[in-house]
Write a protein that holds these residues in place. Structure first.
Motif, PDB file in Angstrom:
ATOM      1  N   GLU A 159       0.793  -1.222   0.000  1.00  0.00           N
ATOM      2  CA  GLU A 159       0.000   0.000   0.000  1.00  0.00           C
ATOM      3  C   GLU A 159       0.829   1.277   0.000  1.00  0.00           C
ATOM      4  O   GLU A 159       0.273   2.358  -0.173  1.00  0.00           O
ATOM      5  CB  GLU A 159      -0.969  -0.011   1.177  1.00  0.00           C
TER       6      GLU A 159
ATOM      7  N   TYR B 167      -3.368   4.965   7.061  1.00  0.00           N
ATOM      8  CA  TYR B 167      -2.531   3.759   7.100  1.00  0.00           C
ATOM      9  C   TYR B 167      -1.489   3.741   5.963  1.00  0.00           C
ATOM     10  O   TYR B 167      -0.283   3.682   6.250  1.00  0.00           O
ATOM     11  CB  TYR B 167      -3.405   2.493   7.114  1.00  0.00           C
TER      12      TYR B 167
ATOM     13  N   HIS C  29      -6.432  -9.133  -7.120  1.00  0.00           N
ATOM     14  CA  HIS C  29      -5.865  -8.590  -5.871  1.00  0.00           C
ATOM     15  C   HIS C  29      -4.673  -9.448  -5.451  1.00  0.00           C
ATOM     16  O   HIS C  29      -4.815 -10.657  -5.283  1.00  0.00           O
ATOM     17  CB  HIS C  29      -6.942  -8.570  -4.786  1.00  0.00           C
TER      18      HIS C  29
END
Ligand SMILES: NC(=O)c1ccc[n+]([C@@H]2O[C@H](COP(=O)([O-])OP(=O)(O)OC[C@H]3O[C@@H](n4cnc5c(N)ncnc54)[C@H](O)[C@@H]3O)[C@@H](O)[C@H]2O)c1
Ligand SMILES: CC(C)CCC[C@@H](C)[C@H]1CC[C@H]2[C@@H]3[C@H](O)C=C4C[C@@H](O)CC[C@]4(C)[C@H]3CC[C@]12C
Length: 412
Positions: free
Chosen positions: A174, A202, A269
């Motif tokens: 991420e 985050y 994903h």
């Protein structure tokens, strides 16, 4: 393996075994015995030297941390002491304390610089996996920043002060994406251009922390040697102990054995098995010393042979054999309605905050992550430090299924 093939004690056994066999058949000559004695002596010297390293794993009681701890004990024969630093210590640590490696459990907080400094003092290698993994709005942005960014800064400073030369940081996919624009990242690698722009606390905190770690590479630690750092970026980790998998499983049981498709099957994903992520940490830590010039300051995606699928279809690889069914070949609700529900959840979370913590799985951020293709295809770890996945896809799948089946309330 620390226990099984622990340095040269294993070799000593092997020689003793062969000598006993030789005795039964023919008496060995003096020259043979001399050579064997020398080999044994060298073996013992090796063994004394072999078990010399002190490792510290921060967040060692978390989902990934526990696997890193167990993997180190199995695969790092040079380990003398393993320190496990965590805010919450697990009871399973007790069982590790009877092995040949000294296991030291340290209850501590990475945001407290003095606690981190005390834990790092005397360690050769630090694997920093501790972090606040929160994409559901359970913690405040300030807390996430404090743990993930300030905590990481504390770890770096402690390494510098203590003269600890090797630091491995658990980053995340991420830090790259999915970005706020929802751009797909299709089987990209560490050099694939991508606009890494984030708003959520985050990914912002992980990106900042990763930068701190990489910028610290080359800083002089106490004693004058350079700090060698690198960052590993797992995609979505799965495997034994995965809390979100547990949540989906229990939700499916509550819904009569069904889950309802929310994301199109075509959205890929990235997922990686926890055992392989742990193995990558152990290998990186081992190779950093020998390959400092190549690996220092580098980032590596964590990858293995897990198939490219949508988040939900991938989960069904494990939940399916455990009796759950994913209903629908296409999402049951239109995307605009999911966006609306996610926004409603965010609003409710904000309104209810003074009274209670409302933190459902669906929010605008999790919807965006689940709905944006993000997969990696790279061999950088293999090229730089010889990484090959330790667990095949079949093994990873079987282990995860067995874990789900063993869960409390399981239908199996
Ligand atoms: N789970 C994933 O899919 C995933 C993917 C990519 C990266 N990561 C990263 O991997 C690391 C581990 O994640 P995880 O999934 O095992 O999460 P986790 O929550 O299971 O583990 C994190 C551990 O850190 C500890 N911790 C939290 N705050 C602390 C503090 N202030 N001081 C000391 N310890 C503290 C927790 O007690 C916990 O044991 C994190 O850094 C996360 O960002 C996770
Ligand atoms: C549409 C919804 C109902 C589906 C919700 C799924 C959602 C909770 C899942 C989808 C993707 C998941 C994230 C992804 O696997 C990668 C990471 C990186 C890691 O650093 C932390 C965990 C995280 C964010 C996963 C969290 C759960 C997500 C968003």
């Amino acid at each position: 393996m620390g226990q099984e093939g622990g340095g040269t004690s294993g070799r000593g056994w092997c020689v003793a075994g062969r000598l006993a066999q030789a005795d039964e058949k023919t008496a060995p000559s003096e020259a043979h015995l001399g050579a064997l004695r020398l080999w044994l002596q060298l073996g013992m010297a090796d063994s004394a030297q072999a078990q010399k390293l002190v490792y510290l794993v921060t967040g060692g009681c978390g989902f990934l941390g526990e696997h890193v701890v167990r993997m180190l004990l199995q695969q790092e024969p040079r380990l003398r002491e393993l320190r496990i630093f965590d805010l919450h210590l697990g009871p399973w640590l007790e069982e590790l304390k009877t092995g040949p490696v000294q296991v030291t459990a340290i209850q501590g907080d990475v945001t407290q610089a003095h606690e981190v400094a005390a834990a790092v003092a005397g360690a050769h290698v630090v694997i920093h996996t501790a972090g606040l993994v929160d994409v559901f709005g359970r913690a405040s942005p300030e807390t996430i920043h404090e743990v993930n960014v300030q905590g990481t800064q504390n770890v770096i400073e402690a390494c510098v002060q203590a003269g600890t030369q090797f630091l491995v940081y658990t980053s995340s996919m991420e830090v790259v994406g999915p970005n706020i624009k929802g751009h797909p990242f299709y089987r990209g690698n560490e050099d694939t251009p991508y606009e890494a722009i984030h708003r959520h606390p985050y990914p912002c905190s992980k990106a900042l922390a990763e930068r701190l770690v990489l910028e610290a590479n080359g800083r002089k630690v106490r004693g004058g040697l350079p700090l060698v750092t690198c960052a590993l970026r797992p995609t979505g980790i799965y495997g034994e102990g995965h809390q979100i998998m547990r949540d989906f499983y229990h939700q499916g049981l509550r819904l009569g054995g069904r889950l309802f498709r929310a994301v199109p099957a075509s959205v890929e994903h990235g997922r990686v098995y926890v055992g392989n992520v742990a193995w990558m940490h152990v290998l990186v830590a081992r190779e950093l010393e020998q390959r400092a010039a190549l690996m220092g300051g580098q980032v590596y995606f964590c990858y293995d042979k897990s198939p490219y699928k949508s988040y939900e279809d991938f989960n069904m690889e494990f939940l399916g054999p455990c009796g759950l069914r994913l209903v629908g070949t296409r999402p049951l609700l239109p995307y605009w309605l999911l966006v609306f529900l996610a926004a409603l959840n965010a609003l409710l979370q904000w309104l209810l905050r003074p009274l209670l913590l409302y933190a459902p799985l669906l929010n605008p951020y999790t919807l965006a992550v689940a709905n944006t293709t993000f997969t990696v295809s790279t061999n950088k770890a293999q090229r730089h430090f010889g990484y090959e996945p330790l667990f095949s896809w079949e093994d990873s799948r079987t282990r995860t299924i067995r874990w789900v089946q063993a869960m409390e309330g399981s239908v199996q």
